[in-house]
Design an enzyme around this catalytic site. Sequence first.
Site, PDB file in Angstrom:
ATOM      1  N   GLY A 262      -6.011   7.065  -5.012  1.00 37.33           N
ATOM      2  CA  GLY A 262      -4.751   7.527  -5.572  1.00 37.33           C
ATOM      3  C   GLY A 262      -4.829   8.862  -6.283  1.00 37.33           C
TER       4      GLY A 262
ATOM      5  N   SER B  24     -11.152   6.843  -1.194  1.00 39.48           N
ATOM      6  CA  SER B  24     -10.605   8.106  -1.692  1.00 39.48           C
ATOM      7  C   SER B  24     -11.090   8.347  -3.124  1.00 39.48           C
ATOM      8  CB  SER B  24      -9.082   8.093  -1.578  1.00 39.48           C
ATOM      9  OG  SER B  24      -8.536   9.376  -1.749  1.00 39.48           O
TER      10      SER B  24
END
Length: 432
Positions: free
Chosen positions: A86, A166
């Site tokens: 995120g 991520s």
Amino acid sequence: MSDHVRVTVTCPAGKITGVSDGDVNWFHSVPYSHIPGPFADAERLTHSQVVDATVYRPSTIALSIAAPADARALADLPVVVYIHGGRFEHGTHGDRRAEGGPNAREGIITVHIGYRTKLEGFARFHDDEPDHFRGIDDCQLGLEWVQRNIEAFGGNPTNVTLVGQSAGATVALWLMRRDHYRGAFRRAIALSPCFPRESFERRKGSLRMVLGRPLTRAALTRLAGEKPELLARAYSRFRSIHGLDMALGPTGFDGAELSDMPLLLSSTRDEHYDMPAGRRIDARGWGPAAVRLLARRMGVRGSVADYLRAARAIDPARPMGRLIGDAANRRWVSQAGDEVPGPVWMVEFTAADGPALHCAEISPLFGVEAESPTPVRELLVDFAHGRTPDWPEYERHTGRQAREICLTSGRVDLRQDPLRMVREAFDPEGRA
């Protein structure tokens, strides 16, 4: 959840009451630390508590657990700890793309750890220790909670696989550093890690400008309590200033600093290929010009002309989209693959019917919405059980072999040096 029944587990942290559907026991939003203030270091919980974990509370910094309904204490089941992505800006411990039901049905316990994001988790102050970030320290405390308590849920604290995607993959790699590693996991999977190109210290001036006040812990704490909407607007402006990169996050990545442990690294072939800004640029035919203009700012140190030629050979219509993904993620995957001291296996995810985009591998990896086992799903299940991947390690002297898995067809191939164009563009004087 009206058809669910309550289930309580007693562990060193206290009595944790969750819900069970008969196959899976779910424990939602379990507190694992005490946070004295938004910009203060988290503290370990020292007293046992009675915790209602029947309801998901996304605004809390907490963890969630999914375990087989028939799991008993000391059953020594494998444990997967997942850290969400995120951009270091959003996400919680309830990422449905990685929900732990399928793992539980295969005898694996899943823990999702939430952590502080944005300035609360990743702004740095003058008295912070080097390479210290509150968001990452939150995850460290979550892992320590798992070590102390997961046996009561049926898990084996000596068989923990850390999985991050991520920004979460970046956190996982940071926790592997020898100055951070505390023995809380045995192996790791890093899916498309991302590191900002500039340190927070180099960006403090722009943050101070949009805040209009001193960049101190006390000042930001007051602002968060008295004018949270102003803090949110200031962060939004700060983020836009650094829009070609992650605005926050750890920097100074050096894979040689990591502990020696098994690591599975992956990227999607096209990552942020469809990001709106890049898509608009490419759609107007400005992609080649934009790459020539922005490549240096986005980290390309080799020949821009060679990089552009290689990108257009893959897809002549989308060079800017490819540069965004290569600069944000694939360059770090390439660097980590060449630098880490332990055994590393590389995976590249592709798609047969279009681009393989960032995050596309999460649900297949965790078995969400899958009706039968897939090669992607088997990666996680096998690795969590400590099985060695059945393709060669990613090594320079053997040609940097990697497994290619098509997310749509399930086809599996062995590829030679899939990140070569990225390595030559972003590290031309480094690894041959």
